[in-house]
Design a protein around this motif. Structure first.
Motif: not given
Length: 278
Positions: A69-76, A101-108
């Motif tokens: 399993a890939a490391p889980a992204a920290p909760i921001i 794991g960033c989804r802070a903007c639409g580029l994801c």
């Protein structure tokens, strides 16, 4: 001598029971007549263990192996201030997981890979580019393709590289954006703002002795300036106490060959600035 007789003799010599409708006496006679064949076929290490009916059954299929399993992204936290503080406290492992794991903007929504950075994490030099292009998005590494080859040539001229080696001879390369804008359009202010804490943390972890900002968006983002590169290059700036030199992006130089001489002047200025530091 029949084929069936020869086959039965060989199987019996191997310790295998022969099931046939032939009377036992006839089988025994044929086996004695073929004793030389049986001896030749016998295994050197002794008779093999009898194979039972249960042992002949096929083994059950092995359970499929699961990838690690890939490391889980920290909760921001959602608020920008809390998000910035959370990112500013991350180590390298947490920072990589957060970017991935960033989804802070639409580029994801359109990216194939995030482009975190590459190089020696204790390098004296740090190169900051603009945004990933198509090749960077495919490979997950900054400055690849023709622009990357030109950058590598520029660095080699200074005795630098992006691989492993002494920190003073290596660079760390990162971009202001970690995701590719669709169709390589210009980065939007909101996208730059969301990625800025990641770049800030990379700089804080690396603690470079010199920063080389390449391209308009990298320069304007780091220096908070709207002036063109032509007015900003040729002098030493600072970013969080680190000397910063402005120069052209390699992709621009591929289209404007006349400015390569100016870019070389910028590299020489960066080297002289670093050498003058205590």
């Amino acid at each position: 001598m029949s084929w069936d007789a020869r086959q039965r003799a060989m199987l019996e010599a191997m310790g295998l029971k022969v099931w046939a409708a032939t009377p036992p006496a006839a089988i025994e006679a044929e086996a004695e007549a073929e004793a030389d064949v049986a001896v030749a076929a016998a295994p050197v290490a002794g008779p093999a263990p009898a194979i039972t009916k249960a042992a002949a059954l096929p083994a059950p299929p092995a359970a499929p192996m699961r990838p690690p399993a890939a490391p889980a992204a920290p909760i921001i936290p959602a608020s920008s201030d809390e998000r910035g503080r959370a990112i500013a406290a991350m180590d390298w492992e947490a920072l990589r997981a957060s970017v991935a794991g960033c989804r802070a903007c639409g580029l994801c929504e359109s990216r194939r890979n995030t482009v975190f950075g590459v190089g020696n994490e204790r390098a004296h030099w740090m190169v900051v580019g603009e945004a990933p292009g198509e090749n960077e998005d495919l490979q997950g590494e900054p400055f690849v393709g023709q622009a990357g080859k030109l950058l590598d040539s520029m660095l080699r001229a200074l005795g630098l590289g992006r691989g492993e080696g002494p920190a003073e001879q290596q660079v760390y390369i990162a971009n202001t954006l970690k995701c590719r804008p669709p169709r390589n359009r210009n980065p939007e202010p909101q996208e730059l703002a969301q990625c800025e804490p990641y770049l800030d943390r990379q700089i804080a972890l690396i603690q470079p002795r010199i920063i080389l900002a390449m391209g308009r968006f990298a320069v304007q983002s780091l220096l908070r300036s709207s002036e063109p590169i032509g007015r900003l290059r040729g002098r030493v700036h600072e970013y969080q106490g680190v000397p910063l030199i402005v120069t052209y992006h390699p992709a621009y130089l591929l289209r404007n060959l006349a400015d390569k001489a100016r870019a070389w002047e910028d590299l020489c200025l960066a080297r002289a600035t670093l050498q003058a530091r205590p």
